[in-house]
Design an enzyme around this catalytic site. Structure first.
Site, PDB file in Angstrom:
ATOM      1  N   SER A 192      45.863  38.890  41.424  1.00 44.15           N
ATOM      2  CA  SER A 192      44.736  39.815  41.472  1.00 44.15           C
ATOM      3  C   SER A 192      44.043  39.725  42.826  1.00 44.15           C
ATOM      4  CB  SER A 192      43.744  39.475  40.348  1.00 44.15           C
ATOM      5  OG  SER A 192      42.644  40.349  40.386  1.00 44.15           O
ATOM      6  N   GLY A 193      43.860  40.890  43.459  1.00 42.71           N
ATOM      7  CA  GLY A 193      43.232  40.936  44.768  1.00 42.71           C
ATOM      8  C   GLY A 193      44.201  40.888  45.926  1.00 42.71           C
ATOM      9  N   THR A 248      47.172  47.723  44.284  1.00 42.16           N
ATOM     10  CA  THR A 248      46.740  49.107  44.075  1.00 42.16           C
ATOM     11  C   THR A 248      46.798  49.905  45.370  1.00 42.16           C
ATOM     12  OG1 THR A 248      45.297  48.385  42.270  1.00 42.16           O
ATOM     13  CG2 THR A 248      44.850  50.539  43.241  1.00 42.16           C
ATOM     14  N   ASN A 265      38.314  39.883  42.547  1.00 45.53           N
ATOM     15  CA  ASN A 265      38.703  41.151  43.159  1.00 45.53           C
ATOM     16  C   ASN A 265      37.704  42.210  42.729  1.00 45.53           C
ATOM     17  OD1 ASN A 265      40.003  43.293  44.342  1.00 45.53           O
ATOM     18  ND2 ASN A 265      41.675  43.381  42.868  1.00 45.53           N
ATOM     19  N   SER A 325      39.779  45.421  40.761  1.00 49.12           N
ATOM     20  CA  SER A 325      40.904  44.860  40.012  1.00 49.12           C
ATOM     21  C   SER A 325      41.369  45.848  38.951  1.00 49.12           C
ATOM     22  CB  SER A 325      40.483  43.551  39.350  1.00 49.12           C
ATOM     23  OG  SER A 325      41.528  43.035  38.554  1.00 49.12           O
ATOM     24  N   SER A 326      42.675  46.045  38.879  1.00 45.99           N
ATOM     25  CA  SER A 326      43.252  46.928  37.853  1.00 45.99           C
ATOM     26  C   SER A 326      43.225  46.211  36.514  1.00 45.99           C
ATOM     27  CB  SER A 326      44.696  47.298  38.219  1.00 45.99           C
ATOM     28  OG  SER A 326      44.749  48.027  39.413  1.00 45.99           O
ATOM     29  N   GLY A 339      47.810  41.697  38.357  1.00 38.62           N
ATOM     30  CA  GLY A 339      48.365  40.477  38.934  1.00 38.62           C
ATOM     31  C   GLY A 339      48.062  39.240  38.103  1.00 38.62           C
ATOM     32  N   GLU A 375      46.421  36.053  36.749  1.00 39.00           N
ATOM     33  CA  GLU A 375      44.994  35.733  36.665  1.00 39.00           C
ATOM     34  C   GLU A 375      44.794  34.354  36.050  1.00 39.00           C
ATOM     35  OE1 GLU A 375      43.045  40.208  36.174  1.00 39.00           O
ATOM     36  OE2 GLU A 375      43.045  38.796  34.483  1.00 39.00           O
TER      37      GLU A 375
END
Length: 1040
Positions: free
Chosen positions: A194-195, A199, A250, A253-254, A484, A486
Site C-alpha cells: 500500500s502506497g 493506482t 497511504n 489507498s485503494s 497492496g 497491508e
C-alpha cells in the site's frame, strides 16, 4: 575344522549384513565446498551498513584475524569482520548508477541492485528494468517530462532503445497482442504494498493504451475512439472517489481491487472496456481507525457542494457533528477535496450520468451520513434500547435521513430497535419481535449504511460498464490494480483477504515465471542451471487449504453458534499445522494469531472475524429499503430482496455464502483469466514509510525486494530466454526473412513436420544471429524439442527485420501493381481514343447525310414555294391588267375618236388572246424544255456534301408566251412571243418580238436565280436550316 569354519562363516555373514545395510542407506548428497573469499588491498567490495544496508568501499588492509579495514567513498574508514560475504564491485560504482537494466549487472548481487535503484531514484529515474519485470519506485511527486503526450509518442515508435518506463511495458503488451505469438490476450499485473503507486501506474497504463489504440476512420470530430478513450479514463476519478480512502500508510489507498479489460477489435483498435471489482472495504463507511479517513467521496461532497446543494442535503449545518466523518480529516484536505469534487462531477457527466442521477447519488450519500447520527440509549448494558432524543446531532439528522432515503421514520426506528425472530414448528411458523440492546441497534444501523453504500458502488460500476463495454471484441489487455500488502496495528478480516490476494498474485508469479520457466527448459532439453526461490504455497495452504483459516471461519458460520474469540484463535492454532501460523508473543494479550506471509509477518485479531465473515443483513432492513419512496434507493436493494425470497422459498436449506467464500471464488476466476493470458509484471516499490518525496529508505526497499523475489527474477531473466516460440509458428511468421538473402529459398516446412521445421528455424536463426553470437562469445538462441528459445532483444531484432522485409515486399508489390495499372490505363486510353475517333467519324457522316437530305427537302420546298408565289403574283398582275384593259376599252368605246377605238380594240384582242393562253397552260402543264430541269425536280448537291443553290436554267413562264409584257415607254401590253410548243394555241409570231422575248426571259431567269441564292446564303436562313434539321432528326422529314 568345525570351529574355524564356523568363525569364517560368521565373519562372512557379518560382512554380507554390513554390505546389505550400506546398500540400503540413501546416498548422501555431495555438498560443494564453500571457497573462502580472498580479499586483498585495493579491492572494491560491498559492505554492510546500518542505515544504507549496502555501501561500496575499498579494502585498505587485511588483518591477520581476517578482519578488513575499508574506506568508504566519503573518506570514512571502518573495520569489519570477514565472517560475512562482501561481494566484490565489478568495475566502478558509476557503472551501476548508469545502468537501467539490472540483468547486465555482473556480478549480480543484492548490493548492486540496491545501489542501482538508489542512485537512479536520487537522479530522478524511477523505473528500472529487471528482465521480465519492471521495477517502479514511487517518487511521491510529479516528475517533469516523464509523462505526457510527447513521451507517449516516443514510445509508440518502439520501446527497445528507450529507457525503462511504464509506457514501455504497455507498448510491449500491445506489440505482443499485435504479433499474435502465443496467447493473444495480455495482462499487466501491478503489485506492491500500500502506497507504492499502483493506482497511478495503472492510470498511466490506461492512458497510454487508450491513446495509441484510438482510431478515426471517418475523420469525425470528435472521433469515436476519442469518445471511448474519454469514457474509459473518466472512470478512474469516479472509482477512486468512491473506492479509495486515506490510511495510515497511504493517503490515496485503494480499498477495493479492480481488473480492467481494455477491449480491442481485429485491427487492434480500442472499442470498449469493462471493470471487475473485488471486495470493497465497506466497513470503512462506519468505522475508521485513528488518523484514517472515510472514502474520498464523502469529504468531496461535504466540501465541494454548492450552498443550495448543502442546504438540500443537510450538510455544513452549524454545530452539527457527523459521526461517520472525522472532523480533523474533513478540514485537513479541504481545498484538495473541492477540486477533486469538480473532477468527479465532470467525470460522472462524461460517462453519461445526468444531473438528476448525480443528485440521487448525493442524496444517498448524505442520507448515510445522517443515518450514522441516530444514537441509542438504555438503562443497562443488556436492557432494551431506545432512541437518544436528547442528542443534538440526532435531532438535526433524523428528518434528513428519512427524507433523503425515502424511509418512514417510525418504521426505521422500529427496524433498528427490534429484531425479527422466526420460529418454525412442523407446519406452523411463529414470528416474534425481540428488543435489541444498544450495541445490537448500533450494529443494525451500521449494517444498513454498509448495505446501501455497497449497492451504490456496485450500481456505479455496472453503469460505467454499460457505457463503456463493447458488445463483441477480438482481444483484450487486462490491467490488475489490486490492494497492496497491508500490516497495521490492528488487522482484521479485511487485511486477511487483502494479504491473501497478494499471496495469490505472488504464487502466480512464482508458478508462471520462477518455476514454470525453469521446468520448461528442462522438458525441452535446454542446458540450464536451476535457481532456488522462495515458494509461498505453504502460506496459501494455511489460509485456503482443507484445514485452514478459511475453513474454520466457514465452519463457525455454518454452525451459527456463539463462539468466543479466544476459543476460536486457540482452535486455529491447534488445528492448523505448519510454520506459517503461530502464536503471538506474550505481550499481545488479546486473542490473535500470526501468519507468516511472503512479505512480512502479520498479527490478526480474532475479535469480530466470524461476524464479519457472516455479513448477515437483517431481512427487515432489506424490506424497509425496498419499500422506500425514493425509487433510486428501492432499486439498489432489489437483488437482495430477490435472493431473500428465493432462500425463504427453500425454507432456508440453502446456506448463505460467506465473505471469504465469495472472495475466494472471485479470486479463483481472476487467476483463471490471468493464467490464460500472457502476463507482464510491474513491481511498485515504496521508498519510505512516511510517503515523502526524495527519501530512500534502503532497509525498507530491501525488504520489499527480498519478499517479491526480485533477485531470483533478475538472475533467471539474465540467463533465461524470454521468447519461446513453437517451430511451426516461427517458420510461418519469419519465412519472409529468407527472401532477404541472395541464396535460394528452401521449401517451406509443413506444420506437422517437426524436423523440417526445426531445420528451417535453425537456418533462419543462423543466418541472422550467427556472426553476432560468434563475436560476443555468448550462448545465443537455443533449440528445444518443440520450440526455439530466443534471448532478450533477439525477438525485437527479428521483428524489425521482418517488418523491413515485409516493407520491401510491399514496395515491390506496389511498384508492380502501379506499373500494371499504368499500362492498363495507357491501353485503355489508346483503345478509347480509337473507339472515340471511329464513333465520331461515323456520327459526323450520319449527321452530314441527315443534313444533306434535310437540305434537299428544304431546297425543293423553298423553290416550289418561291415559284408558286411568283406565279400567283404574275396571275394577279395579269388579272389586274385585264381589269384595267376592260376599263380602258370601256373608256375608249365611249370616246368618239375612231382611231382610238381601233387601237383599243386591237389591244383588247391581244388581252383576250393572252388570257386564253394562260387558261390553256393551267389546264395543261408545260413540260420542261430540253436541257432544263422541271420545277418539281430536286436540286443536285455538290460532291463535298454542301448544297449549292442554282436557279433553274429556264423558267417556262415568260418564254411560253403566257405572260405578256408591258411596254416601258407607253405602258401598253406587248404581245408575248409565240412558243413552238403552243402551235395549237397560236399562229406565227413576229421575229423581232421573239428576239426581244428571249432576251427578257434570260434576264428574268438570272434575276430570280440570284434572288434565291442570296436568300439561302443569309445567316438567318442558316439558323432556320439548323432548326429544321433538328426537327427532322427528332420527328422525321416535313411533308408539304
Amino acid at each position: 575344522m568345525a570351529a574355524p569354519l564356523r568363525s569364517a562363516t560368521a565373519k562372512l555373514g557379518n560382512l554380507l549384513q554390513d554390505a546389505k545395510k550400506e546398500w540400503r542407506k540413501k546416498p548422501k548428497k555431495a555438498t560443494p565446498k564453500k571457497h573462502k573469499p580472498h580479499y586483498s588491498k585495493g579491492l572494491d567490495v560491498w559492505v554492510h551498513d546500518t542505515s544504507e544496508v549496502w555501501l561500496p568501499a575499498t579494502v585498505t588492509s587485511v588483518g591477520k584475524d581476517g578482519s578488513l579495514c575499508v574506506r568508504f567513498e566519503d573518506g570514512k574508514e571502518s573495520t569489519v569482520q570477514s565472517k560475512g560475504d562482501y561481494p566484490p564491485v565489478s568495475g566502478s560504482t558509476q557503472r551501476c548508477e548508469q545502468t537501467d537494466d539490472l540483468t547486465t549487472l555482473s556480478p549480480l548481487c543484492e548490493a548492486a541492485v540496491l545501489h542501482c535503484l538508489r542512485s537512479r531514484f536520487r537522479s530522478g529515474s524511477c523505473s528500472t528494468s529487471a528482465g521480465a519485470t519492471l521495477i517502479a519506485v514511487n517518487p511521491f511527486k510529479e516528475l517533469e517530462g516523464c509523462y505526457g503526450e510527447d513521451v507517449v509518442q516516443r514510445y509508440t515508435e518502439g520501446s527497445k532503445t528507450k529507457p525503462p518506463h511504464v509506457y514501455g511495458m504497455a507498448e510491449r503488451a500491445y506489440s505482443q497482442m499485435e504479433q499474435g505469438l502465443g496467447p493473444v490476450n495480455q495482462s499487466i499485473i501491478v503489485s506492491g504494498e500500500s502506497g507504492a503507486g499502483k493506482t497511478w501506474t495503472a492510470r498511466c497504463l490506461m492512458t497510454y493504451l487508450a491513446t495509441v489504440a484510438v482510431y478515426n476512420p471517418g475523420c469525425f470530430e470528435p472521433s469515436p475512439g476519442d469518445c471511448i478513450k474519454s469514457r474509459i479514463l473518466d472512470s478512474n476519478p469516479i472509482l477512486e472517489a468512491f473506492g479509495n480512502a486515506g490510511t495510515a500508510r497511504n493517503y490515496n489507498s485503494s480499498r477495493f481491487g479492480k481488473y480492467i479489460q481494455l477491449q480491442f477489435d481485429r485491427g487492434q483498435h480500442i472499442i470498449g472496456a469493462s471493470i471487475q471489482t473485488y471486495l470493497l472495504e465497506k466497513t470503512r463507511v462506519v468505522h475508521q481507525s485513528t488518523g484514517e479517513r472515510n472514502f474520498h467521496i464523502f469529504y468531496q461532497l461535504y466540501q465541494g457542494a454548492s450552498t443550495e446543494e448543502k442546504a438540500c442535503l443537510g450538510l455544513g449545518l452549524p454545530n452539527h457533528h457527523i459521526k461517520y466523518l472525522p472532523m480533523q480529516a474533513v478540514t485537513d484536505k479541504a481545498l484538495d477535496d473541492c477540486q477533486a469534487f469538480k473532477m468527479t462531477r465532470e467525470a460522472m457527466s462524461n460517462v453519461g450520468l445526468s444531473q438528476d442521477k448525480q443528485m440521487d447519488v448525493f442524496q444517498v450519500l448524505s442520507g448515510l451520513l445522517h443515518l450514522g447520527n441516530i444514537s441509542f440509549t438504555s438503562d443497562g448494558e443488556l436492557e432494551p434500547c431506545d432512541i437518544d432524543e436528547d442528542n443534538k446531532d440526532y435531532q438535526l439528522s433524523r428528518d434528513f435521513a428519512t427524507t433523503l432515503l425515502g424511509l418512514d421514520g417510525e418504521q426505521l426506528e422500529k427496524s433498528l430497535m427490534f429484531r425479527k425472530i422466526t420460529a418454525t414448528h412442523s407446519k406452523r411458523k411463529s414470528v416474534f419481535m425481540r428488543p435489541c440492546t444498544v450495541e445490537e441497534a448500533g450494529t443494525r444501523r451500521d449494517c444498513m449504511a454498509k448495505l446501501l453504500y455497497a449497492r451504490l458502488f456496485d450500481w456505479l460500476v455496472a453503469f460505467i460498464n454499460k457505457s463503456t463495454c463493447a458488445g463483441q471484441w477480438h482481444s483484450f489487455i487486462g490491467l490488475l490494480d489490486i490492494y497492496g500488502f497491508e500490516s497495521f496495528q490492528s488487522n482484521s478480516l479485511e487485511q486477511l483477504c487483502i494479504n491473501y490476494a497478494n499471496e495469490k498474485l505472488q504464487q502466480h508469479f512464482v508458478a508462471h515465471f520462477l518455476r514454470a520457466e525453469q521446468e520448461e527448459y528442462s522438458i525441452e532439453g535446454i542446458p540450464w542451471q536451476f535457481f532456488s526461490f522462495a515458494d509461498n504455497q505453504p502460506c496459501l495452504d494455511v489460509i485456503e487449504g482443507k484445514c485452514s483459516i478459511f475453513s474454520f471461519l466457514n465452519e463457525e458460520c455454518r454452525l451459527n453458534r456463539q463462539t468466543d474469540a479466544s476459543a476460536f484463535s486457540t482452535r486455529l492454532l491447534d488445528g492448523i499445522n505448519g510454520k506459517h501460523i503461530y502464536k503471538p508473543p506474550v505481550a499481545v494479550r488479546s486473542p490473535a494469531f500470526i501468519v507468516k506471509h511472503y512479505a512480512d509477518d502479520v498479527t490478526y485479531s480474532a475479535h469480530g472475524l466470524i461476524e464479519k465473515n457472516k455479513d448477515h443483513i437483517p431481512v427487515e432492513l432489506i424490506e424497509l429499503a425496498a419499500g422506500s419512496t425514493n425509487p433510486f434507493v428501492s432499486k439498489l436493494v432489489q437483488m437482495d430482496l430477490v435472493e431473500h425470497e428465493i432462500q425463504a422459498a427453500k425454507n432456508g436449506k440453502v446456506q448463505a455464502k460467506t465473505v471469504v467464500s465469495k472472495f475466494k471464488t472471485s479470486l479463483d476466476s481472476l487467476m483463471t483469466i490471468l493464467t490464460s493470458t500472457a502476463p507482464h509484471y510491474i513491481r511498485c516499490i515504496k521508498p519510505n514509510l512516511a510517503c515523502q518525496p526524495d527519501i530512500f529508505d534502503s532497509s525498507h526497499v530491501v525488504s520489499q525486494l527480498r519478499a517479491c523475489g526480485v533477485l531470483e527474477t533478475i538472475a533467471i531473466s539474465a540467463k533465461g530466454f524470454p521468447a519461446r516460440i513453437p517451430y511451426a509458428e516461427f517458420s510461418q511468421r519469419y519465412r519472409a526473412l529468407y527472401h532477404t538473402k541472395r541464396e535460394p529459398t528452401p521449401s517451406l516446412p509443413a506444420t506437422n513436420d517437426d524436423k523440417t521445421a526445426k531445420a528451417f528455424c535453425l537456418s533462419v536463426v543462423e543466418r541472422i544471429f550467427g556472426d553476432e553470437d560468434k563475436e560476443n562469445a555468448k550462448v545465443g538462441a537455443q533449440f528445444g524439442k518443440t520450440k526455439v528459445f530466443l534471448r532478450s532483444g533477439q525477438l525485437e531484432e527479428m521483428e524489425g527485420l521482418r517488418a523491413q522485409a515485409l516493407t520491401q515486399a510491399a514496395s515491390c508489390i506496389q511498384r508492380s501493381w502501379r506499373r500494371h495499372q499504368r499500362q492498363q490505363k495507357v491501353r485503355r486510353l489508346e483503345a478509347a481514343t480509337l473507339i472515340q475517333a471511329a464513333y465520331r467519324g461515323w456520327k459526323v457522316r450520319q449527321c452530314l447525310e441527315i443534313m444533306n437530305d434535310a437540305a434537299r427537302v428544304i431546297q425543293q420546298a423553298m423553290l416550289e414555294y418561291s415559284i408558286r408565289k411568283q406565279q400567283e403574283r404574275e396571275q394577279q398582275r395579269l388579272e389586274q391588267e385585264s381589269t384595267e384593259q376592260v376599263l380602258l376599252e370601256k373608256s375608249l368605246a365611249e370616246d368618239d375618236n375612231p382611231g382610238s377605238v381601233d387601237s383599243c380594240s386591237s389591244e383588247d384582242e391581244e388581252f383576250h388572246e393572252c388570257r386564253d393562253r394562260l387558261s390553256a397552260l393551267m389546264e395543261h402543264p408545260i413540260p420542261a424544255s430540253h436541257g432544263s430541269h422541271p420545277i418539281t425536280q430536286p436540286l443536285r448537291s455538290l460532291s463535298g456534301g454542301l448544297m449549292d443553290l442554282h436557279a433553274p436554267q429556264t423558267l417556262p413562264l415568260y418564254n411560253t408566251g403566257i405572260l405578256p409584257r408591258r411596254c416601258s415607254k407607253c405602258g401598253s401590253v406587248a404581245k408575248p412571243p409565240p412558243d413552238p410548243r403552243m402551235d395549237d394555241l397560236d399562229g406565227d409570231e413576229d421575229d423581232d418580238d421573239k428576239t426581244r422575248q428571249e432576251e427578257d426571259t434570260g434576264t428574268t431567269e438570272r434575276s430570280l436565280g440570284r434572288t434565291l441564292v442570296s436568300i439561302f446564303k443569309k445567316p438567318a436562313v442558316d439558323f432556320a436550316l439548323a432548326a429544321v434539321v433538328t426537327a427532322l432528326l427528332l420527328k422525321g422529314p416535313v411533308h408539304f
